[in-house]
Design a protein around this motif. Structure first.
Motif: not given
Length: 844
Positions: A453, A455, A457, A469, A485, A487-490
């Motif tokens: 994964s 992120r 950020d 992204d 896609d 979890e949690d935007g990762a």
């Protein structure tokens, strides 16, 4: 890695010159070391049009022609070829040109007619064996066009420095994949001239794969049933590794599963071994290989195209119709393809038939089964051999090949059967024949799927700029990552099988930066840093010292810390780079003195050098390491000037002034002073808090008579590590460098005697010593003061697969003397725990 410019263009239709491609690869993929034009000997040849052709007035077999070579005037040229025709285009070598073979063309008279150059044949240009006539060109190029621009003759070899973490770049497919990603152009496999659209391999690949998976599933199911009945695990994986399949009258097996995760083969019958066609010869020779015959060239072609090494055996010479991967037997020998008889040992992995070894696995084939002109049936091997075992075998034999180079770094485990399909096409197109049956595969142990994964950020935090992204997904997808896609935007990336170097989030972030282009990120300093951890105190001190010495006009060196080490205080390196520098230095001035002598040997007597580096002294398990700064000055104090033709030279007072400057920079919060030394070697000692932390000294050099005296200053900055008080590092100096007190723990010396016992244990090779120490300390309790490994032995008297480890167990009570029964009882308890938990017993 040698790559062909033309071959890469067959994968990706890019419009880049070799120089621009070099810059692109260096910036985005890997460093290009060199561009090698392969037909630079044709650089002087141009396209010429014969405007007029008439019989030579003084020779029946010669022609007097007038040639348009793009110079603006027609050139008189005498030609002896019978096929010269007016209006046609031919290769033309103007006067002054040197053609392949070394012949220089000059303007001269031939039977009374002036000739200003030569119309060339294919043989004269090294483009074929036809020499009976000049080479007629079927191109649409204007007269005067360089022949290399008019025809695809001038390939360029690209020499690329591929690092060990990117074995996927050791192929044209791997490089082309990167080029396609950066240029946003389509990627496709090159066409094989004369190859069938599909082969029996292509049609049966899916069926074979399905059959293998069904058999593996059945075997695993049987193993689970047996496990239920017997109450113990069944090693069905090992059983699968020995699964044999046969096709085309050959059976294959892996007897040593740890040496090969996959082994596949293919039988091709009815081939005609002979010279390779011109296109295949050009491809093989473009990467620096030598054309041998159409079968061997086909395997080399696929090796450089896909990165999968292959080997072709003469099927008739394989005894018993059986192929196996096994360890070599003691005393076994093999004559390899280079004609050298090599003695093998059980640490080496080989390919064997029913009678003997026929190839060194992953390195080189054997001469007894090589493909010759009489070969009609082939067995083609495609495997994934273990990296470590290949390296061991290659080193022991002193034999390095293109195959071993790739296997040592890692080959895509998905490639073996794909490469068989590709090589079958090339062989059928160049040597004829037919594929006999499906590919044969002894095992299909593929690595598990890797999901990593990333992120967005975290990407922005590490790269200093926000990356959208969708752009992250697009960049990673361009080189084979399947991104979805998470979890949690990762974002979740499925790592392709050929990218063995990607395991962590930061690896994916590096891919984003590389593919986006490092030059696309801002280069200005930003008012933030990636973390809040302060810089190491020694780093801060080193920067302050460096700035002060550079401002004083000294030049920094960065020498290796290795010296001859004649003194007893030096630490010897276990694996030195050179025997004449096999020790670690005890003083930075040792290195600076060598640099000064180098300058003097080159008639440079004005030296102003400094270095910040580590010095070493004998310690415990590891040497004691300190960080020091040293400087050396000699010769003129400043550069000559017309106002001062002969500047004054450095003396001991200049050295003292530099020492004071150095002390102020290194110890800004402490008071340091210089005290007189012995006056011979040491001129002044640098003292702080009653501790000598440096010195100003004469530096003895192996110098010529004209050289000025050398003066040196050396100062301790601190220890590199503060993990053990036993290192006896100068705590006061370290505190000054850190700017704060370094906390150390001390305890009083024991007042009661210790009791120790030595125990020798038979330990399986798979059990680490750390596990033994854990059990000892847990079981020994507070009475066990230390458990020290004092000896390790394997060999005679020790069972195979085991080693004998001797531990010294030291017991002590803080308040009284221990009794023998207490020591024996605690020792017995430790031995029982070792046997119960780890299966380790005492050696008797």
């Amino acid at each position: 890695m040698n790559a062909s410019y033309s071959w890469l263009r067959a994968f990706v239709p890019f419009d880049l010159s070799p120089a621009r491609l070099r810059d692109l690869l260096t910036a985005r993929v890997a460093t290009v070391d060199e561009l090698v034009p392969l037909r630079a000997d044709l650089s002087g040849i141009v396209v010429g049009r014969v405007v007029e052709a008439r019989r030579h007035p003084n020779a029946d077999k010669l022609w007097a022609t007038r040639v348009d070579a793009g110079t603006g005037e027609l050139l008189e040229v005498v030609c002896g070829a019978p096929n010269v025709v007016e209006g046609k285009l031919y290769p033309f070598a103007p006067a002054g040109t040197t053609i392949p073979g070394g012949l220089k063309i000059e303007r001269r008279k031939i039977r009374g007619e002036v000739s200003n150059g030569m119309l060339c044949s294919a043989r004269e240009l090294g483009l074929g064996e036809e020499g009976g006539g000049i080479l007629e060109l079927d191109v649409s190029a204007a007269p005067g066009t360089p022949l290399l621009d008019a025809m695809p003759l001038g390939d360029t070899r690209i020499v690329i420095d591929v690092l060990p973490n990117r074995p996927d770049l050791l192929s044209h497919l791997g490089l082309a994949r990167e080029i396609a990603a950066v240029t946003a152009l389509p990627l496709s496999m090159p066409e094989i001239p004369g190859a069938p659209e599909s082969t029996p391999v292509s049609a049966e690949l899916s069926a074979v794969d399905r059959q293998l998976r069904e058999m593996a599933s059945q075997l695993a199911s049987l193993a689970r049933s047996a496990e239920t009945l017997l109450g113990r695990a069944i090693p069905h994986t090992a059983a699968l590794a020995r699964l044999q399949q046969g096709a085309g009258a050959v059976a294959v097996a892996i007897e040593s599963p740890q040496d090969a995760s996959r082994y596949a083969g293919l039988v091709v019958r009815g081939v005609k071994v002979g010279p390779s066609p011109e296109w295949l010869v050009r491809r093989v020779e473009a990467v620096g290989s030598r054309s041998i015959n159409n079968v061997v060239d086909a395997t080399n072609y696929v090796l450089h195209e896909l990165g999968q090494p292959l080997h072709a055996f003469d099927l008739y010479k394989i005894a018993g119709g059986r192929i196996s991967v096994r360890r070599a037997r003691a005393g076994e020998s093999l004559v390899t393809l280079d004609g050298v008889e090599r003695t093998l040992d059980p640490e080496m992995s080989v390919i064997a038939d029913a009678e003997r070894a026929i190839a060194v696995a992953g390195v080189m084939g054997g001469r007894d089964t090589e493909v010759t002109e009489s070969t009609t049936d082939l067995f083609i091997e495609s495997a994934t051999f273990d990296q470590r075992r290949t390296r061991i075998t290659r080193r022991r034999l002193g034999l390095s090949t293109d195959a071993s180079y790739r296997f040592e770094r890692g080959v895509d485990p998905e490639l073996p059967v794909v490469a068989l399909e590709r090589v079958a096409k090339v062989i059928l197109a160049t040597a004829g024949g037919s594929v006999d049956g499906a590919p044969i595969e002894a095992d299909a142990t593929l690595p598990e799927q890797r999901l990593v994964s990333v992120r967005p950020d975290r990407v922005a935090r590490l790269l200093g700029e926000r990356v959208d992204d969708q752009e992250i997904m697009s960049l990673l997808a361009s080189v084979g990552f399947l991104v979805t896609d998470g979890e949690d935007g990762a974002l979740l990336a499925d790592v392709p099988s050929w990218r063995r170097d990607v395991h962590r989030e930061v690896d994916l972030i590096e891919e984003v930066a590389r593919l986006r282009g490092y030059d696309s990120f801002p280069d200005e300093l930003r008012p933030f840093r990636p973390g809040n951890v302060p810089d190491d105190p020694l780093y801060v001190t080193s920067g302050r010292v460096r700035a002060a010495l550079v401002a004083a006009g000294l030049l920094e060196t960065r020498a290796m810390p290795f010296v001859a080490g004649a003194g007893t205080g030096h630490v010897r390196v276990t694996n030195p780079l050179a025997e004449n520098e096999a020790h670690l230095r005890t003083s930075v001035l040792e290195s600076l003195a060598k640099r000064a002598e180098y300058n003097l040997a080159h008639m440079q007597g004005n030296v102003r050098l400094f270095e910040i580096g580590a010095v070493f002294a004998p310690g415990g398990t590891l040497p004691r390491e300190e960080m020091r700064v040293a400087l050396l000055v000699m010769g003129d104090r400043r550069p000559p000037h017309f106002t001062e033709p002969r500047p004054p030279r450095f003396d001991e007072w200049d050295a003292k002034a530099l020492a004071e400057l150095l002390a102020r920079a290194a110890l800004p919060t402490r008071e340091a002073r210089l005290e007189p030394g012995d006056g011979t070697d040491v001129l002044w000692n640098i003292v702080a808090d009653r501790e000598t932390i440096g010195a100003v000294r004469h530096v003895p050099l192996d110098a010529p008579d004209w050289a000025a005296p050398a003066f040196g200053v050396e100062l301790r900055l601190g220890v590199v590590s503060s993990d053990a008080p036993a290192r006896e590092a100068p705590g006061a100096v370290y505190r000054a460098a850190a700017g704060a007190a370094a906390v150390r723990s001390y305890r009083a010396l024991p007042t009661t005697p210790s009791a120790w016992r030595d125990v020798s244990l038979l330990v399986p090779d798979s059990t680490p010593a750390a596990e033994l120490e854990r059990v000892m300390r847990t079981t020994g309790g507070e009475l066990l003061e230390s458990a020290t490994l004092v000896d390790s032995f394997s060999g005679g008297g020790v069972p195979a697969g085991h080693r004998s480890l001797t531990w010294r167990l030291t017991f002590r009570h803080p308040e009284r003397t221990l009794r023998d029964k207490e020591v024996e009882g605690r020792s017995d308890r430790i031995l029982r725990a070792l046997e119960d938990e780890l299966g380790v017993r005492q050696r008797t």
